[in-house]
Scaffold this active site. Structure first.
Site, short mmCIF file in Angstrom:
data_model
loop_
_atom_site.label_atom_id
_atom_site.label_comp_id
_atom_site.label_asym_id
_atom_site.label_seq_id
_atom_site.Cartn_x
_atom_site.Cartn_y
_atom_site.Cartn_z
N ASN A 179 0.84 -1.19 0.00
CA ASN A 179 0.00 0.00 0.00
C ASN A 179 0.88 1.24 0.00
O ASN A 179 1.63 1.49 0.96
CB ASN A 179 -0.91 0.02 1.23
CG ASN A 179 -1.65 1.33 1.40
OD1 ASN A 179 -2.64 1.59 0.74
ND2 ASN A 179 -1.16 2.19 2.30
N GLU A 180 0.85 2.01 -1.09
CA GLU A 180 1.39 3.36 -1.20
C GLU A 180 2.91 3.48 -1.07
O GLU A 180 3.40 4.57 -0.77
CB GLU A 180 0.70 4.30 -0.20
CG GLU A 180 -0.78 4.50 -0.50
CD GLU A 180 -1.45 5.50 0.42
OE1 GLU A 180 -0.80 5.98 1.37
OE2 GLU A 180 -2.64 5.81 0.20
N THR A 181 3.65 2.42 -1.30
CA THR A 181 5.10 2.56 -1.30
C THR A 181 5.58 3.27 -2.56
O THR A 181 6.38 4.20 -2.49
CB THR A 181 5.77 1.17 -1.18
OG1 THR A 181 5.41 0.61 0.09
CG2 THR A 181 7.27 1.28 -1.26
#
Length: 777
Positions: free
Chosen positions: A427-429
């Site tokens: 998630n969202e790296t």
């Protein structure tokens, strides 16, 4: 196979963090240490509203020791006894009769070991859990690795990321035996792994495959035979035998003619077959494995970038395009031992909300089979993040190996569920690369964890299911473009180039949604939604008042405020966000002093944003291919959060608006580009055609007046303009009513632009509340 639960008469010993006194109390297993501490009076509230680090002294306890005793089970000749620990949080040693038998360093996976020859008539099981925070201090930090706020230790420990504190979670570095502990008695011959997959599926024929592996003490397999049985609704439709020449093998080209395919909710029935494979010798069944399986073919058609609005991100099921509508799923409780008992109730909210997809967020936990069984049965697609979120994790060999073991275990555990639609690396790296949080010239493809380790494990163990490296995925060239620009110019680059996005904007949410070229929005939401539960408001109201009255700039005293309140840095602007929403949306001055009006104003303004997001994307189908809003339910008592349902399972007002907007067939309004008229669209997320009589009514003087009546067509799997347009500038409430298969359906549209007269809007909300809460659909 027989199991014996070890869930009675546990004790928990620990050294008190202040007095250093050795304490022993009864323990509940499965459980978290906080629940036992509360019961015995050591703590009162593990997540007080005014202190984010209230439990930090307990997080440094380094000797949580669980102890129980059990007798040796009776077994038949050749049977083995396995000790199964489905969830230990997190760093632990396991001892049986004084001998160390297991080391645990991952809360997400099951640990097991053969204890057959270690048992006596009476046995003592001891599990010592160490401080995750202290354990993390031994690891060296590389320049490539970054965490946020007070969450630096999270990168090193395979523990739910939200436990270090998030905008939707308290800082609560719990410990405990959070999933069941039991003994499993296995026969000499037993299956160790079975993988069922759909190679091809159509209405005419489906091709399945099964990979199997078993364990046996026999050296000679000459008399071994395999049998496969496939049944549908208690009628056997296929029986075949297969040869066994080794302890593993494959059954290729299992053909099912005119199959009953599995479909996502709205697109057809979630049909499930009963499949049994067995191993026999001289007509004696030695081992048997059973499951329920849905025949479907899932694909994700995507491009790495949008190029002048040319690009794609769309799920296909059995060759049909699927528009995805649904929610993001967080753990249902900050204390994870309590999540299992809440799962079904929360999942029923998803079906009530007309969802067909759930995204399991990477900052939480992997859900168990009960979750996926429900989704299999109800036609809910599952987007499954691996448990990595908003952090660049270690890249060394030690960490890569730990991730490989976790991924292999999770993939093999869940891959036979037909509802599982996608593996996603994190998630969202990727997104954080674009914002320049990591120094130097590093780009997303340098992240070994998502680009190599997880991708390879998915390909190796589940090649018939799509994999996405990160959500949202951003390619290297887009990141390089963003790095050349100031922050204010990064959003337009991302909005124009990303096929899938997480979209938030507290200043101009509606416009941000319309500016984005993204086909698929996997996270979005506006503002905050306030709880409907009196108990939550009682404990949280003072914090809301403090944040509402705060006059400091948004970036002032960030760390002090984050530590003062039960939140991370996202949350310190809650008051400003709510204040701006109600000031923009209504002509009157509304404050928390009149809390009922304040709650309605905030929920109406934020709820309008959620409703707009859902309906804007559905009206523009297939230019848009899906939207998953953030989020379903809170994991701890919060007065204001981006969730439609509060911790006490009370539905907030926007819940009912989104339920209507997500109906399989629905009428929605879309404002034209000149912002003059609202055009009504008939949206159909099914593979059937429907004709209906649409009644549009205008609310005037305490009642609805007929405005327009027309026969409309809900075309198969499409969005179609009805020919009706409403004035987009006049403040008015319109109700839409139509009937399909003798069931009445409703939706509404509030026209005009803010600010609205609050008392008038309040009346509209009361009218809609009476309509929506009394209707089943």
């Amino acid at each position: 196979m027989k199991t014996i639960a070890l869930d009675n008469l546990w004790n928990l010993a620990f050294t008190h963090p202040r007095s250093s006194v050795h304490c022993i109390i009864p323990a509940t297993v499965p459980g978290n240490v906080e629940l036992d501490l509360i019961r015995d009076g050591y703590i009162s509230d593990p997540y007080p509203a005014d202190n984010v680090k209230a439990m930090d002294e307990w997080a440094r306890v380094n000797d949580w020791t669980y102890v129980t005793e059990f007798p040796e089970p009776m077994t038949a000749s050749g049977e083995k006894i396995l000790l199964i620990l489905e969830g230990i949080d997190t760093i632990a040693d396991v001892f049986l009769n004084g001998e160390k038998i297991l080391r645990c360093e991952n809360m997400f996976i099951t640990h097991q070991t053969d204890i057959t020859h270690l048992l006596t008539a009476r046995n003592t099981l001891r599990i010592v859990i160490y401080s995750a925070e202290l354990f993390a201090r031994q690891f060296p930090q590389s320049a490539f690795q970054v965490s946020r706020d007070h969450r630096h230790a999270e990168a090193y420990i395979r523990k739910a990321a939200h436990m270090w504190g998030w905008d939707n979670a308290p800082r609560l570095l719990s410990a405990g035996i959070w999933r069941p502990v039991y003994l499993k008695i296995v026969k000499p011959v037993h299956f160790t792994d079975v993988y069922i997959y759909t190679r091809q599926a159509s209405a005419q024929q489906a091709q399945l495959g099964i990979n199997w592996q078993f364990c046996t003490p026999d050296e000679n397999l000459g008399d071994y035979n395999g049998k496969l049985s496939v049944s549908f609704q208690n009628n056997e439709i296929l029986r075949q035998e297969f040869s066994i020449n080794f302890t593993s093998g494959k059954i290729r080209n299992i053909t099912i003619d005119t199959p009953h395919l599995w479909w996502p909710h709205g697109y057809g029935d979630a049909n499930l077959y009963d499949i049994t494979i067995s191993i026999t010798r001289n007509n004696e069944t030695l081992a048997e494995w059973k499951t329920r399986f849905g025949i479907r073919e899932i694909k994700l058609m995507r491009t790495p970038v949008m190029n002048k609005e040319q690009g794609n991100f769309i799920f296909l099921c059995n060759g049909e395009k699927i528009y995805c509508r649904g929610t993001n799923w967080k753990p249902l409780d900050a204390l994870h031992s309590r999540t299992a008992e809440k799962n079904r109730r929360a999942l029923e909210l998803c079906t009530d909300l007309n969802c067909n997809m759930i995204r399991v967020w990477g900052g939480g936990i992997y859900e168990d089979h009960d979750f996926f069984n429900f989704c299999d049965e109800q036609g809910l697609l599952v987007w499954q993040d691996f448990m990595f979120a908003c952090c660049l994790y270690p890249q060394d060999n030690h960490f890569q190996n730990a991730v490989s073991l976790e991924a292999e275990y999770i993939i093999k555990k869940l891959r036979n569920h037909c509802s599982l639609a996608l593996w996603c690396g994190d998630n969202e790296t990727d997104q954080l690369f674009a914002w320049g949080i990591w120094p130097g010239e590093t780009v997303p493809s340098d992240n070994v964890i998502s680009r190599r380790v997880l991708k390879n494990m998915a390909a190796m163990h589940d090649p018939y299911r799509p994999f996405l490296e990160s959500s949202p995925y951003i390619n290297d060239d887009t990141v390089r473009q963003c790095r050349k620009q100031p922050d204010v110019k990064k959003k337009p680059i991302l909005d124009s180039q990303m096929p899938e996005q997480h979209l938030y904007d507290e200043n101009n949410y509606h416009q941000r949604l319309m500016n984005s070229n993204a086909r698929f929005v996997s996270e979005t939401g506006q503002g905050k939604l306030i709880s409907e539960s009196d108990s939550i408001i009682a404990r949280e109201k003072n914090r809301i008042m403090d944040l509402w009255n705060r006059t400091a700039p948004a970036d002032d005293n960030t760390r002090e405020l984050a530590e003062r309140y039960q939140m991370d840095n996202h949350g310190i602007n809650d008051g400003r966000i709510m204040k701006n929403l109600v000031r923009t949306y209504f002509t009157e001055t509304i404050t928390p002093d009149n809390f009922a009006d304040f709650r309605l104003a905030v929920n109406a303004a934020a709820g309008d944003g959620y409703k707009f997001a859902v309906e804007y994307h559905r009206a523009r189908k297939w230019d848009k291919t899906g939207l998953l809003w953030w989020s379903l339910i809170e994991m701890f008592p919060q007065a204001a959060n981006k969730a439609l349902v509060d911790y006490c399972f009370q539905k907030k007002m926007p819940y009912f608006w989104i339920k209507q907007a997500q109906q399989t067939c629905v009428i929605v309004g879309l404002l034209d580009e000149k912002k003059r008229n609202v055009h009504l669209y008939a949206v159909n997320d099914s593979l059937r055609e429907f004709t209906a009589c649409l009644q549009v009514s205008l609310y005037e003087v305490n009642s609805f007046t007929p405005y327009k009546k027309i026969i409309i067509q809900f075309s198969k799997n499409s969005s179609r303009y009805t020919g009706i347009k409403l004035s987009g500038r006049k403040h008015a409430l319109f109700l839409f009513e139509w009937e399909i298969d003798n069931i009445k359906y409703f939706n509404h549209c509030i026209t005009g632009f803010p600010p609205y007269d609050f008392n008038r809007y309040k009346e509209w909300c009361a009218v809609l509340d009476r309509i929506y809460r009394r209707k089943k659909k």
